[in-house]
Design a protein around this motif. Structure first.
Motif, PDB file in Angstrom:
ATOM      1  N   VAL A 137       0.832  -1.208   0.000  1.00 11.27           N
ATOM      2  CA  VAL A 137       0.000   0.000   0.000  1.00 11.27           C
ATOM      3  C   VAL A 137       0.866   1.258   0.000  1.00 11.27           C
ATOM      4  N   LEU A 138       1.892   1.274   0.843  1.00 13.68           N
ATOM      5  CA  LEU A 138       2.761   2.452   0.929  1.00 13.68           C
ATOM      6  C   LEU A 138       3.471   2.731  -0.391  1.00 13.68           C
ATOM      7  N   HIS A 139       3.920   1.682  -1.069  1.00 12.92           N
ATOM      8  CA  HIS A 139       4.618   1.899  -2.343  1.00 12.92           C
ATOM      9  C   HIS A 139       3.660   2.298  -3.467  1.00 12.92           C
ATOM     10  N   LEU A 140       2.452   1.827  -3.447  1.00 17.06           N
ATOM     11  CA  LEU A 140       1.475   2.255  -4.461  1.00 17.06           C
ATOM     12  C   LEU A 140       1.117   3.730  -4.268  1.00 17.06           C
ATOM     13  N   LEU A 141       0.918   4.132  -3.019  1.00 20.55           N
ATOM     14  CA  LEU A 141       0.681   5.555  -2.745  1.00 20.55           C
ATOM     15  C   LEU A 141       1.913   6.373  -3.127  1.00 20.55           C
ATOM     16  N   GLY A 142       3.089   5.832  -2.823  1.00 23.13           N
ATOM     17  CA  GLY A 142       4.331   6.519  -3.154  1.00 23.13           C
ATOM     18  C   GLY A 142       4.514   6.707  -4.643  1.00 23.13           C
TER      19      GLY A 142
ATOM     20  N   VAL B 236       7.470  10.497   4.344  1.00 20.60           N
ATOM     21  CA  VAL B 236       6.799   9.971   5.537  1.00 20.60           C
ATOM     22  C   VAL B 236       6.268   8.561   5.256  1.00 20.60           C
ATOM     23  N   LEU B 237       5.870   8.323   4.004  1.00 22.76           N
ATOM     24  CA  LEU B 237       5.388   6.996   3.630  1.00 22.76           C
ATOM     25  C   LEU B 237       6.530   6.043   3.289  1.00 22.76           C
ATOM     26  N   TYR B 238       7.611   6.574   2.706  1.00 17.74           N
ATOM     27  CA  TYR B 238       8.689   5.698   2.248  1.00 17.74           C
ATOM     28  C   TYR B 238       9.588   5.200   3.376  1.00 17.74           C
ATOM     29  N   MET B 239       9.975   6.070   4.303  1.00 20.39           N
ATOM     30  CA  MET B 239      10.955   5.679   5.319  1.00 20.39           C
ATOM     31  C   MET B 239      10.530   4.443   6.127  1.00 20.39           C
ATOM     32  N   PRO B 240       9.248   4.260   6.469  1.00 19.59           N
ATOM     33  CA  PRO B 240       8.873   3.030   7.172  1.00 19.59           C
ATOM     34  C   PRO B 240       9.091   1.774   6.340  1.00 19.59           C
ATOM     35  N   THR B 241       9.103   1.893   5.008  1.00 19.81           N
ATOM     36  CA  THR B 241       9.286   0.692   4.182  1.00 19.81           C
ATOM     37  C   THR B 241      10.673   0.108   4.337  1.00 19.81           C
ATOM     38  N   LEU B 242      11.654   0.925   4.781  1.00 17.37           N
ATOM     39  CA  LEU B 242      13.001   0.398   5.001  1.00 17.37           C
ATOM     40  C   LEU B 242      13.000  -0.646   6.113  1.00 17.37           C
ATOM     41  N   ALA B 243      12.199  -0.404   7.148  1.00 15.28           N
ATOM     42  CA  ALA B 243      12.075  -1.400   8.221  1.00 15.28           C
ATOM     43  C   ALA B 243      11.196  -2.562   7.781  1.00 15.28           C
ATOM     44  N   LEU B 244      10.195  -2.283   6.957  1.00 14.57           N
ATOM     45  CA  LEU B 244       9.275  -3.341   6.531  1.00 14.57           C
ATOM     46  C   LEU B 244       9.949  -4.384   5.647  1.00 14.57           C
ATOM     47  N   VAL B 245      10.827  -3.947   4.720  1.00  9.96           N
ATOM     48  CA  VAL B 245      11.503  -4.944   3.873  1.00  9.96           C
ATOM     49  C   VAL B 245      12.414  -5.829   4.714  1.00  9.96           C
ATOM     50  N   ASN B 246      13.004  -5.253   5.771  1.00 10.97           N
ATOM     51  CA  ASN B 246      13.817  -6.067   6.682  1.00 10.97           C
ATOM     52  C   ASN B 246      12.945  -7.055   7.448  1.00 10.97           C
ATOM     53  N   SER B 247      11.765  -6.594   7.880  1.00 12.21           N
ATOM     54  CA  SER B 247      10.852  -7.466   8.620  1.00 12.21           C
ATOM     55  C   SER B 247      10.432  -8.663   7.779  1.00 12.21           C
TER      56      SER B 247
END
Length: 421
Positions: free
Chosen positions: A76-81, A106-117
């Motif tokens: 969702v975050l990347h589609l909005l991005g 604000v939407l992209y920075m959390p994805t850095l932790a999400l790909v690691n998760s």
């Protein structure tokens, strides 16, 4: 790990950092040359990274950790991005561009932790399985830079296309994320405190005088770091370097090399020397930039770029390992979150504000800049931080355990470390 899963995670990591590298490296040049902004406005634009880093723990702590699967939030975050990046490419003034890129970060920075998760939850031995997958992220950043250089977008004044390239990649990753392995929340839905999300439960580490020295040095060294990320590309283009973004990719190439050599250096040097060498490399890099030119001292420009591997790996990666070793099992993730918030949040925020003002102050009458004076300022800051670190850092309490690398905490299936390639 199943080979298909490995391929999916590698492709995810490649796109994650390709998206970032596709527009971030040349952002300063784009704003100065195509939107005719001031250097102060460039600093403010790069400031969005710090705002995103500060906001990321809230998004992860309130949503991803507790309510929805990580791969769906990532999608969702990347589609909005993707939509925001495309819109950024058609804006014609800074007043419209800035809020667009602010929301995007604000939407992209959390994805850095999400790909690691998503990655760690599929691994039996993350210390061995994660590096070959994470390295695809650095490769993605390199390919983005080489692509911009190959297409000659900097010289042709077509850097708006970098946002469209990133938007397409973001849309692809957004759709692809829904096919990633299922990664459900790791915590029960419930009340989350601000301290939990910001990693403040690990604040007791600051009672260790040497760790406090390292912590403050980490914040301070991110001030000159902002000069590099914000203004290296405009600097190189102003000097007349061909394919500057492609040349800058050599910094990520050196990062790969020194990452492979780090275990050997750890055994021989230990934490204090590793951190000190990393900070000294910052000083040398900015001195090279200050006295380098496109003719006889061209080697200094290339040398300053190639030093990125030592600058980043010896200080930031060593610091993450040092933090992990001191934190103990209970506070490992919290400690990583705290140091990330301090560096990429507070440190880079100060650096982004300061760097833009300084570059504007040294603008010449012909529209160029006195870059020698500009680069000597971050060199001086890094030198002061290095001297204070050498005088105050003792590492009495870390003992021998902090002289050898240990895998970062993955007990919860996550690693909350936000890092630039």
């Amino acid at each position: 790990m199943h080979p298909v899963t490995r391929v999916k995670l590698s492709f995810m990591m490649f796109l994650e950092f390709f998206i970032w590298g596709a527009w971030f490296v040349t952002l300063g040049t784009y704003l100065l040359s195509e939107l005719s902004t001031s250097a102060t406005q460039v600093g403010v634009a790069f400031l969005t990274q710090s705002i995103g880093a500060i906001a990321a723990p809230f998004i992860i702590g309130l949503i991803a950790d507790r309510f929805f699967p990580a791969q769906r939030i990532l999608g969702v975050l990347h589609l909005l991005g993707a939509a925001l990046l495309w819109y950024a490419s058609i804006t014609t003034d800074f007043d419209t561009f800035y809020p667009t890129i602010l929301v995007y970060m604000v939407l992209y920075m959390p994805t850095l932790a999400l790909v690691n998760s998503v990655s760690f939850r599929q691994m039996q031995d993350p210390s061995k399985e994660f590096p070959p997958i994470r390295v695809l992220g650095t490769l993605g950043w390199i390919v983005a830079g080489l692509t911009i250089g190959w297409l000659n977008w900097e010289q042709d004044g077509n850097l708006g296309l970098t946002f469209r390239m990133a938007a397409i990649a973001s849309a692809v990753l957004g759709l692809f994320s829904f096919d990633l392995p299922h990664t459900p929340p790791v915590k029960a839905a419930g009340k989350a405190t601000v301290g939990d999300m910001l990693g403040l439960e690990a604040i007791g580490l600051l009672k260790n005088r040497s760790y406090l020295t390292f912590f403050l040095a980490s914040v301070a060294i991110c001030i000159p770091l902002a000069f590099y990320y914000n203004f290296t590309n405009p600097f190189l283009n102003e000097l007349g370097m061909d394919s500057a973004a492609g040349k800058q990719a050599m910094g990520q190439m050196s990062e790969l090399l020194f990452m492979l050599l780090m275990p050997l250096f750890f055994v021989r040097l230990g934490v204090k020397k590793m951190l000190a060498i990393g900070m000294f490399a910052w000083v040398v890099r900015y001195v090279f930039f200050a006295f380098g030119d496109i003719d006889t001292n061209y080697w200094m420009l290339i040398g300053g770029i190639v030093l990125h591997g030592i600058c980043y790996d010896f200080f930031f990666v060593t610091g993450q390992i040092y933090t992990d070793n001191l934190a103990g099992p209970r506070f490992k993730s919290a400690a990583q979150g705290m140091i990330t918030l301090a560096t990429y949040g507070v440190g880079m925020l100060i650096g982004s504000l300061l760097s833009g003002v300084i570059v504007d102050a040294f603008q010449t009458s012909g529209g160029g800049h006195n870059w020698q004076s500009v680069w000597l300022i971050p060199a001086g800051i890094a030198a002061v931080v290095l001297i204070l670190f050498l005088l105050l850092f003792r590492d009495r309490n870390a003992g021998q355990e902090a002289t050898e690398p240990q895998p970062l905490n993955t007990a919860s299936g996550q690693i909350k470390v936000t890092s630039l390639p």
